[in-house]
Design a protein around this motif. Structure first.
Motif, short mmCIF file in Angstrom:
data_model
loop_
_atom_site.label_atom_id
_atom_site.label_comp_id
_atom_site.label_asym_id
_atom_site.label_seq_id
_atom_site.Cartn_x
_atom_site.Cartn_y
_atom_site.Cartn_z
N GLN A 105 -18.01 6.13 -85.15
CA GLN A 105 -19.12 5.20 -85.31
C GLN A 105 -19.80 4.96 -83.97
OE1 GLN A 105 -19.94 4.37 -88.36
NE2 GLN A 105 -18.12 5.33 -89.24
N LEU A 106 -21.05 4.49 -84.02
CA LEU A 106 -21.81 4.29 -82.78
C LEU A 106 -21.14 3.27 -81.87
CD1 LEU A 106 -24.39 5.15 -81.31
CD2 LEU A 106 -25.53 3.17 -82.34
N ASP A 107 -20.60 2.18 -82.43
CA ASP A 107 -19.95 1.19 -81.57
C ASP A 107 -18.69 1.76 -80.91
OD1 ASP A 107 -18.53 1.33 -83.93
OD2 ASP A 107 -18.19 -0.82 -84.10
N GLN A 108 -18.02 2.68 -81.59
CA GLN A 108 -16.87 3.34 -80.98
C GLN A 108 -17.31 4.29 -79.87
OE1 GLN A 108 -15.42 4.99 -84.66
NE2 GLN A 108 -13.79 3.47 -84.84
N LEU A 109 -18.42 4.99 -80.09
CA LEU A 109 -18.98 5.83 -79.05
C LEU A 109 -19.30 5.00 -77.81
CD1 LEU A 109 -20.14 8.65 -78.22
CD2 LEU A 109 -22.33 7.87 -79.14
N GLU A 110 -19.91 3.84 -78.01
CA GLU A 110 -20.23 2.95 -76.88
C GLU A 110 -18.96 2.49 -76.18
OE1 GLU A 110 -24.23 0.55 -77.84
OE2 GLU A 110 -22.62 0.17 -79.26
N GLN A 111 -17.93 2.19 -76.96
CA GLN A 111 -16.65 1.74 -76.39
C GLN A 111 -16.04 2.81 -75.49
OE1 GLN A 111 -13.98 0.23 -79.39
NE2 GLN A 111 -12.16 0.45 -78.11
N VAL A 112 -16.05 4.04 -75.95
CA VAL A 112 -15.48 5.14 -75.17
C VAL A 112 -16.32 5.40 -73.92
CG1 VAL A 112 -14.84 7.58 -75.17
CG2 VAL A 112 -14.45 6.21 -77.21
N VAL A 113 -17.63 5.37 -74.05
CA VAL A 113 -18.50 5.62 -72.89
C VAL A 113 -18.35 4.53 -71.84
CG1 VAL A 113 -20.91 5.80 -72.13
CG2 VAL A 113 -20.14 7.04 -74.15
N ARG A 114 -18.19 3.28 -72.27
CA ARG A 114 -17.95 2.19 -71.32
C ARG A 114 -16.67 2.45 -70.53
NH1 ARG A 114 -19.66 -1.30 -75.49
NH2 ARG A 114 -17.48 -1.75 -76.02
#
Length: 316
Positions: A105-114
């Motif tokens: 999911q997009l929020d998981q993608l953001e979490q990993v990128v952070r």
């Protein structure tokens, strides 16, 4: 090897060739079959493994045996009625739901990128070249894989010289061969520059940090921070991906695979108003069946649809 043999070998993709060779070995060595085979041989082989192998695996084994017979100039026994009836019977008695990777999911993608960005900054402050290289690479791998909907083999075969970047606008990735490119014409994929989670920015930084000017874009990095000459192997992507998810605190990382990026983007696109035709053109799917395998319904229980109809009825 003669030129004819070279051209014949080039007509079959490496992954397909290897899987077919393994299937033929399984038929001969594990099961004890003989080639050329009869239709009864193939039917008995399927029956022997109906309980232990998936339908997709059995289908691949049949395709491999068919290809062997055709290439060797023998009649194809897999097309005879007894084989087809046995396979249909296995489908009826051993139905199996196809296993699919969990979409990212997009929020998981953001979490990993952070997590990646904080780890990269820490590595730079400590002068840890290996860690910096590894995670700058992984950020580019992750963002390009998601926003472009690339398969694992497409990411590993992407070449530096086949990527052109237009700063602030996007990048074009040329692949000389893809799974859906049956005519070997090559395909160009355009990827936009984004205000955040930008695949173009991540790619440019990886090229800058790695100082690569040709060859595979994504490569392994050894313990001393040396970048390999060859590209990453497709099988290495799942461990890399799951390791990133685990380190970033995403739950159940073992449920994700390289296809999670492709499925994640497909679900994000459909949830944000992309019609199926647009999605197919962007990702490169040639038929609806291929696309639908990656797309989950945005309202899986049809709750919103039913509630909207109930609301209309109550207003009357």
């Amino acid at each position: 090897m003669s030129k004819i043999d070279q051209y014949i070998q080039a007509a079959t993709r490496d992954n397909t060739r290897q899987s077919y060779q393994a299937a033929v070995r399984h038929f001969e060595v594990e099961w004890g079959g003989f080639l050329p085979a009869t239709a009864d041989n193939v039917a008995n082989y399927l029956a022997a493994y109906a309980n232990t192998l998936s339908l997709n695996t059995l289908r691949q084994r049949v395709a491999a045996l068919a290809q062997w017979h055709i290439s060797q100039g023998f009649p194809d026994p897999t097309k005879l009625p007894v084989v087809r009836k046995v396979f249909r019977g296995i489908q009826a008695l051993h139905p199996a739901k196809e296993k699919q990777a969990k979409p990212l999911q997009l929020d998981q993608l953001e979490q990993v990128v952070r997590w990646l960005e904080s780890t990269i900054e820490k590595a730079r402050s400590e002068g840890n070249r290996r860690t910096e290289l590894r995670y700058v690479r992984d950020r580019a791998l992750l963002l390009l894989g998601f926003w472009r909907g690339f398969r694992g083999d497409e990411l590993t075969r992407l070449l530096v010289e086949d990527v052109s970047v237009l700063p602030g606008e996007g990048m074009t990735c040329y692949l000389s061969q893809t799974k859906s490119d049956r005519r070997y014409q090559g395909t160009s994929f355009k990827t936009p520059a984004l205000s955040k989670l930008c695949p173009v920015e991540a790619f440019v930084e990886w090229i800058h940090v790695s100082q690569l000017n040709s060859g595979p874009v994504f490569r392994s990095i050894d313990r001393w921070g040396h970048i390999a000459e060859a590209g990453l192997h497709e099988d290495s992507l799942i461990p890399i991906f799951r390791s990133l998810l685990t380190n970033a605190g995403v739950a159940s990382a073992d449920l994700y695979s390289g296809h999670s990026l492709r499925r994640g983007f497909a679900n994000w696109a459909t949830a944000n108003g992309w019609d199926l035709k647009t999605l197919m053109a962007y990702v490169g799917w040639k038929n609806v069946q291929s696309a639908m395998r990656y797309v989950d319904a945005s309202d899986p229980f049809s709750q919103k649809l039913i509630e909207s109809r109930l609301a209309i009825k109550n207003e009357r």
